[in-house]
Design a protein around this motif. Sequence first.
Motif, mmCIF file in Angstrom:
data_model
loop_
_atom_site.group_PDB
_atom_site.id
_atom_site.type_symbol
_atom_site.label_atom_id
_atom_site.label_comp_id
_atom_site.label_asym_id
_atom_site.label_seq_id
_atom_site.Cartn_x
_atom_site.Cartn_y
_atom_site.Cartn_z
ATOM 1 N N ARG A 223 0.820 -1.198 0.000
ATOM 2 C CA ARG A 223 0.000 0.000 0.000
ATOM 3 C C ARG A 223 0.863 1.262 0.000
ATOM 4 O O ARG A 223 0.574 2.233 -0.706
ATOM 5 C CB ARG A 223 -0.932 -0.019 1.208
ATOM 6 N N ILE A 224 1.934 1.242 0.802
ATOM 7 C CA ILE A 224 2.847 2.399 0.823
ATOM 8 C C ILE A 224 3.490 2.607 -0.534
ATOM 9 O O ILE A 224 3.581 3.725 -1.050
ATOM 10 C CB ILE A 224 3.914 2.202 1.918
ATOM 11 N N ALA A 225 3.930 1.492 -1.149
ATOM 12 C CA ALA A 225 4.590 1.602 -2.449
ATOM 13 C C ALA A 225 3.632 2.048 -3.541
ATOM 14 O O ALA A 225 3.989 2.848 -4.419
ATOM 15 C CB ALA A 225 5.217 0.264 -2.823
ATOM 16 N N VAL A 274 2.600 2.175 -10.944
ATOM 17 C CA VAL A 274 1.786 1.411 -9.997
ATOM 18 C C VAL A 274 1.541 -0.006 -10.525
ATOM 19 O O VAL A 274 1.601 -0.985 -9.770
ATOM 20 C CB VAL A 274 0.459 2.140 -9.744
ATOM 21 N N VAL A 275 1.266 -0.132 -11.818
ATOM 22 C CA VAL A 275 1.077 -1.459 -12.408
ATOM 23 C C VAL A 275 2.348 -2.293 -12.249
ATOM 24 O O VAL A 275 2.303 -3.485 -11.880
ATOM 25 C CB VAL A 275 0.674 -1.330 -13.885
ATOM 26 N N GLU A 276 3.498 -1.681 -12.495
ATOM 27 C CA GLU A 276 4.768 -2.406 -12.359
ATOM 28 C C GLU A 276 5.012 -2.817 -10.915
ATOM 29 O O GLU A 276 5.480 -3.929 -10.630
ATOM 30 C CB GLU A 276 5.899 -1.527 -12.875
ATOM 31 N N ARG A 280 5.320 -6.651 -9.594
ATOM 32 C CA ARG A 280 6.611 -7.079 -9.061
ATOM 33 C C ARG A 280 6.551 -7.442 -7.585
ATOM 34 O O ARG A 280 7.245 -8.349 -7.137
ATOM 35 C CB ARG A 280 7.628 -5.956 -9.273
ATOM 36 N N ARG A 281 5.731 -6.735 -6.814
ATOM 37 C CA ARG A 281 5.797 -6.879 -5.367
ATOM 38 C C ARG A 281 4.896 -7.968 -4.821
ATOM 39 O O ARG A 281 5.279 -8.678 -3.894
ATOM 40 C CB ARG A 281 5.411 -5.555 -4.690
ATOM 41 N N ALA A 282 3.672 -8.068 -5.326
ATOM 42 C CA ALA A 282 2.715 -8.956 -4.669
ATOM 43 C C ALA A 282 2.009 -9.850 -5.676
ATOM 44 O O ALA A 282 0.821 -9.698 -5.912
ATOM 45 C CB ALA A 282 1.698 -8.136 -3.885
ATOM 46 N N PRO A 283 2.716 -10.757 -6.345
ATOM 47 C CA PRO A 283 2.015 -11.681 -7.241
ATOM 48 C C PRO A 283 1.137 -12.638 -6.464
ATOM 49 O O PRO A 283 1.572 -13.306 -5.533
ATOM 50 C CB PRO A 283 3.159 -12.407 -7.956
ATOM 51 N N GLY A 284 -0.127 -12.664 -6.826
ATOM 52 C CA GLY A 284 -1.071 -13.555 -6.158
ATOM 53 C C GLY A 284 -1.655 -13.007 -4.885
ATOM 54 O O GLY A 284 -2.560 -13.614 -4.319
ATOM 55 N N ALA A 285 -1.166 -11.853 -4.387
ATOM 56 C CA ALA A 285 -1.697 -11.275 -3.150
ATOM 57 C C ALA A 285 -2.779 -10.274 -3.483
ATOM 58 O O ALA A 285 -2.964 -9.890 -4.624
ATOM 59 C CB ALA A 285 -0.572 -10.610 -2.356
ATOM 60 N N PRO A 286 -3.540 -9.796 -2.495
ATOM 61 C CA PRO A 286 -4.549 -8.768 -2.752
ATOM 62 C C PRO A 286 -3.895 -7.523 -3.333
ATOM 63 O O PRO A 286 -2.898 -7.023 -2.826
ATOM 64 C CB PRO A 286 -5.147 -8.499 -1.355
ATOM 65 N N GLY A 287 -4.472 -7.048 -4.402
ATOM 66 C CA GLY A 287 -3.889 -5.892 -5.077
ATOM 67 C C GLY A 287 -2.987 -6.273 -6.194
ATOM 68 O O GLY A 287 -2.424 -5.415 -6.869
ATOM 69 N N ALA A 288 -2.753 -7.557 -6.448
ATOM 70 C CA ALA A 288 -1.863 -7.953 -7.528
ATOM 71 C C ALA A 288 -2.590 -7.867 -8.848
ATOM 72 O O ALA A 288 -3.798 -7.733 -8.932
ATOM 73 C CB ALA A 288 -1.362 -9.379 -7.284
ATOM 74 N N VAL A 289 -1.835 -8.009 -9.941
ATOM 75 C CA VAL A 289 -2.391 -7.902 -11.274
ATOM 76 C C VAL A 289 -2.840 -9.273 -11.728
ATOM 77 O O VAL A 289 -2.095 -10.251 -11.665
ATOM 78 C CB VAL A 289 -1.344 -7.318 -12.245
ATOM 79 N N ASP A 290 -4.058 -9.369 -12.178
ATOM 80 C CA ASP A 290 -4.595 -10.606 -12.709
ATOM 81 C C ASP A 290 -4.460 -10.582 -14.215
ATOM 82 O O ASP A 290 -4.873 -9.623 -14.868
ATOM 83 C CB ASP A 290 -6.075 -10.732 -12.311
ATOM 84 N N ASP A 291 -3.861 -11.621 -14.786
ATOM 85 C CA ASP A 291 -3.628 -11.650 -16.222
ATOM 86 C C ASP A 291 -4.928 -11.651 -17.004
ATOM 87 O O ASP A 291 -4.984 -11.177 -18.141
ATOM 88 C CB ASP A 291 -2.799 -12.896 -16.591
ATOM 89 N N ALA A 292 -5.983 -12.155 -16.407
ATOM 90 C CA ALA A 292 -7.225 -12.259 -17.155
ATOM 91 C C ALA A 292 -8.022 -10.970 -17.126
ATOM 92 O O ALA A 292 -8.629 -10.584 -18.116
ATOM 93 C CB ALA A 292 -8.076 -13.400 -16.584
ATOM 94 N N THR A 293 -8.011 -10.281 -15.981
ATOM 95 C CA THR A 293 -8.874 -9.110 -15.848
ATOM 96 C C THR A 293 -8.110 -7.814 -15.799
ATOM 97 O O THR A 293 -8.709 -6.756 -15.901
ATOM 98 C CB THR A 293 -9.729 -9.240 -14.577
ATOM 99 N N PRO A 301 -4.501 -2.306 -2.707
ATOM 100 C CA PRO A 301 -3.862 -0.997 -2.803
ATOM 101 C C PRO A 301 -3.605 -0.552 -4.238
ATOM 102 O O PRO A 301 -3.780 0.618 -4.573
ATOM 103 C CB PRO A 301 -2.552 -1.193 -2.025
ATOM 104 N N ALA A 302 -3.185 -1.493 -5.089
ATOM 105 C CA ALA A 302 -2.892 -1.107 -6.469
ATOM 106 C C ALA A 302 -4.143 -0.655 -7.187
ATOM 107 O O ALA A 302 -4.134 0.344 -7.920
ATOM 108 C CB ALA A 302 -2.245 -2.281 -7.204
ATOM 109 N N ALA A 303 -5.252 -1.392 -6.992
ATOM 110 C CA ALA A 303 -6.498 -1.019 -7.652
ATOM 111 C C ALA A 303 -6.987 0.341 -7.161
ATOM 112 O O ALA A 303 -7.440 1.182 -7.947
ATOM 113 C CB ALA A 303 -7.558 -2.092 -7.408
ATOM 114 N N LEU A 304 -6.896 0.588 -5.854
ATOM 115 C CA LEU A 304 -7.313 1.892 -5.315
ATOM 116 C C LEU A 304 -6.459 3.021 -5.879
ATOM 117 O O LEU A 304 -6.976 4.075 -6.264
ATOM 118 C CB LEU A 304 -7.232 1.864 -3.791
#
Length: 417
Positions: A223-225, A274-276, A280-293, A301-304
């Motif tokens: 979230r900080i990052a 933010v996308v990067e 890079r930081r949280a694959p599979g965690a809340p806020g990570a990037v989903d390849d499908a969506t 945090p990333a989505a917010l």
Amino acid sequence: MIDVSLLGWLLVTLTSPLSLVLLLVALGSVAYLGVTALEAAPRQRGARAVGTGAAACALAAGMVGLRVGAGAGAAVPTAAVGLAAAAALGATAACAWTFGARAAAALGAARARRSAAALRAGDERRRLLAASQRAYAEGDDLAAETAAADDAVARLRAAVGALAGARAALEAKRAGAQDGPPAPERPEASALAEDLARACDEAALKLSMGQRVLAAAEAAALRIACNAPLRRLLRRRPREATQALATLGAGALAPAAASIEAFLGEVRAARAEVVEIAERRAPGAPGAVDDATGPEAAEGPAALALRELAAMESAYGALLDRLRLAELHASARASVEQVESAAGALSATARAAAIDPAAIGALVTEIGRAESAVAAAAPEAGGSRALAEALAAGSVALDRSDATSLSELIAALRELR
């Protein structure tokens, strides 16, 4: 008793000749000390002239008004005291000039040093302030905060790994104790097995709590990052450009549009950052990037941060569109004003170039008189009457400001000939 007076004013009364001798010795000592001090001090321009002038003036004053004693024998002590006093005053004046000039030079140098130091301090303060403002705008403190959070997460991850290793060691020891031969006759063996089981359970509980804390810390660091680019943009927003619109009006449209356009470029770069970070930081965690969506569909945090950046980009993009439209309106208004100015200048020129009806009337009158003179010189049948009628019609038309042109009048006169 020896009286010492100057210009009739009694200066001192000496009690004996010995006092006179002591006075001469004192004046001589003053002169000697002054000369010695001048020799020891660095030479100062003008000191010799000042000392000589002061001695000459004192000697002249002594010769004119100094009196030591009375009677015929007063000339020698008067001359001696005058010379000694002149020498003492000259040496004192030269010393005062020399050391006064040196003191003034020292004070000036100290003042210059203080001024230079103040200037250097001011430059240093301005440099530090500019560096601080630049670091604040660039988000150096945000980068340091993100790095500190990453370090804390790394330490916590290492601690959780050590706790997992300790639990694994306890489980291995417990398994080894269980695989060994049974010893029902040894009560200490059963107590050891119970202790191992209790220690394994405690280690498992602590490891579970540590993993939960680690997950929360990783989410906080993420979230900080992710918020760091947004916070940096909030500092770098073009507030000066938007404030100038309220004071400068149309003159600030182009600079404000350029500033906002540059800021929109920074917003797009922040979205990519933010996308990067999320990838890079949280694959599979809340806020990570989903390849499908994509990153926008993730909850975290990333989505917010991406939603906030999208809203910022939309708001400033709409403002930029309105500024571009206002620029077009201002350009069109300036073009209309130029057209009006050019038309006004042309109208003034046209009015100045208009034909004066009085001048036309004078021309017609002159032509009529000339025709009358010609008719009088060579009369023609009916010519005079027709000419008179034509001139009368022309005069009446000019009086009514009819649109009769000069060419039509002259043509009518030519037909009458």
